[in-house]
Enzyme design. Sequence first.
Site, mmCIF file in Angstrom:
data_model
loop_
_atom_site.group_PDB
_atom_site.id
_atom_site.type_symbol
_atom_site.label_atom_id
_atom_site.label_comp_id
_atom_site.label_asym_id
_atom_site.label_seq_id
_atom_site.Cartn_x
_atom_site.Cartn_y
_atom_site.Cartn_z
ATOM 1 N N GLY A 163 8.005 -13.422 1.445
ATOM 2 C CA GLY A 163 6.841 -14.007 1.043
ATOM 3 C C GLY A 163 5.732 -13.056 0.895
ATOM 4 C CB CYS A 164 2.731 -13.137 -1.039
ATOM 5 S SG CYS A 164 1.899 -14.770 -0.409
ATOM 6 C CG PHE A 165 -0.231 -14.134 3.974
ATOM 7 C CD1 PHE A 165 -1.125 -13.291 4.157
ATOM 8 C CD2 PHE A 165 -0.169 -15.266 3.710
ATOM 9 C CE1 PHE A 165 -2.647 -13.710 3.851
ATOM 10 C CE2 PHE A 165 -1.597 -16.217 3.602
ATOM 11 C CZ PHE A 165 -2.760 -15.107 3.549
ATOM 12 C CB ALA A 166 6.283 -12.407 4.891
#
Length: 321
Positions: free
Chosen positions: A131-134
Amino acid sequence: MVKVGIAGAAGYTAGELIRILLGHPQAEIVWALSGSQAGLPVHEVHRDLVGDTDLVFAAAPDFAAVDVVFLCMGHGKSASFVEASDIPAHVKIIDLSNDYRLEAPGNDFVYGLPEMQRAEIKSAQHLANPGCFATAIQLALLPLAAAGRLKEVHIHAITGSTGAGQAPSGTTHFSWRNSNISVYKSFTHQHLGEIGQSLKQLQPDFEAAVNFVPLRGDFARGILASVYLDCDWSLEEAEAAYDTYYADAPFTFRSKAPIDLKQVVNTNKCLLHLGKYNGKLHITSIIDNLTKGASGQAVQNMNLMFGLEEGSGLYMKPSAF
């Protein structure tokens, strides 16, 4: 040439993926599947591609014609698509949703964070793109976890409106988002699962909290994560550890100077900046949520899976002004 199929091809991440792959010297898009847009030219939906491609959205996939399928579908839809499709065993799958990121019985998808899993990605048949935040948060913390130095972590991170997908909603339309900022999913964001999974992989005894407060920003693309924790390293020791950990990473770099989001927008880079204040290590991490946080990283993983140069097709200049 790697023959590519794209499912869920009408959304933001698929548009970025098509843009990147059209410039990739060793990849060819064979079909782009969209049930809602079938029969339309791709450039009528992804209007930045006018003049770049004559590709038309397909109504059905042709798995026999491709080497890899990218799943650019909403969370929950990728798994349903895979289960309903007769995908040949030789066709690789790269999923950009949340469906296969967490370890579970029967899940053979490799978690595709190249800075941590490069060797595993090279031999993967099925891959779960992070994921992007991850991505932004993990890249801020991996060197600490690898050294067994993680303690309770505090994170504030802000993302652009494209992180919410292409379908309009009450918190993405212009009149609400413009000149506005808000907190959402405090301490409960879905990316916490994959973040914790990776950190424990590198530091098995890590049991402390990862306190994550996400924010919606009044801009289109990019993520800035501000991360801090107690750390007994000196700043020089921390900088040396980060430089060593990312020495072979083609897209992740420590900046000596403070960083800003425009340095990475439209690129596959992650930039990191470290500071030390009263016993706390502060890490700033920036990525483009649509490239390093999604489609660019997916192509980076494709390159590794097919034995290509890791950065092939991904050396893009940021929109700095």
